[in-house]
Write an enzyme that holds these catalytic residues in place. Sequence first.
Site, PDB file in Angstrom:
ATOM      1  N   LEU A 124       0.880  -1.163   0.000  1.00  0.00           N
ATOM      2  CA  LEU A 124       0.000   0.000   0.000  1.00  0.00           C
ATOM      3  C   LEU A 124       0.917   1.211   0.000  1.00  0.00           C
ATOM      4  CD1 LEU A 124      -2.693  -0.981   2.672  1.00  0.00           C
ATOM      5  CD2 LEU A 124      -3.120  -0.580   0.237  1.00  0.00           C
ATOM      6  N   ASP A 125       0.644   2.204  -0.873  1.00  0.00           N
ATOM      7  CA  ASP A 125       1.537   3.359  -0.910  1.00  0.00           C
ATOM      8  C   ASP A 125       1.436   4.151   0.392  1.00  0.00           C
ATOM      9  OD1 ASP A 125      -0.479   5.525  -1.164  1.00  0.00           O
ATOM     10  OD2 ASP A 125      -0.880   4.618  -3.111  1.00  0.00           O
ATOM     11  N   LYS A 126       2.373   5.039   0.599  1.00  0.00           N
ATOM     12  CA  LYS A 126       2.500   5.728   1.887  1.00  0.00           C
ATOM     13  C   LYS A 126       1.245   6.501   2.256  1.00  0.00           C
ATOM     14  CE  LYS A 126       5.739   8.603   4.519  1.00  0.00           C
ATOM     15  NZ  LYS A 126       7.045   9.315   4.497  1.00  0.00           N
TER      16      LYS A 126
END
Length: 251
Positions: A124-126
């Site tokens: 999951l991206d930041k």
Amino acid sequence: MLCFRKSEIKVFSRNAKFVKKTALSFRNKLQHFLVQKLQISNREAQNLLFEGKVIIDGLITSANVTIEPEQEIRIENKVIQAPKNFKYVAFHKPRGIETTLNQAIVDNLSQILPFEDVFNVGRLDKASEGLLILTDDGRIYDKILRNEHKIEKEYLVKLDKPFDDSFIEKMSSGVEIMGKMTLPCQVVAVDERCFKIVLIQGLNRQIRRMCYKLGYEVTLLKRVRIGNLHLGDLKSGDWRFFELEEVLKSE
């Protein structure tokens, strides 16, 4: 002295259950494991099998079967492989945390998780949050992430402005990003700015790129389900153990 017919092998022992096995196949994993673990020759490994001295999970095996790390393997009364207990962790990744256990990267997972021997399955991206799987079982990586296994990932998405039915239709049928069309997917409106989307695909920043291509910016992206494993009421930063069947079992 044991006698064997060409079509089958029968092994008897007073200390283990009787198992009927087909004739040996000399290319599978058990024989190789015995050779490597015991530092013996292929012939010696074959003899152990023929003589009924190899016991897997309490059952004598005379065939060169595929073995798994969870299985106990004994040579008569000596354990040569203890069963491994894998960890499967469901984690609610907060926003602002990088999906990595690399301690050299700021805001990494190891700063908020008590595990050192696991890895993340997928990303999951930041700026995103939600359900993330961590495990020490390397065999499940492809089962969960590869498109052909059709493990669904469900997300809740909020946009910077209202959308219409045309947006839902375009998202569902596929959007061209990074030079390729995304696969058809399920998209359901929650309200005028929020929708749920179910993917089996996992392109880099796929949902954000799809929305951007259609003229929208994602303000919230939360993964709420992987297969049959739900985020549920797991709070941001919290985790729990789960059984693998929760992800892989069919509806």
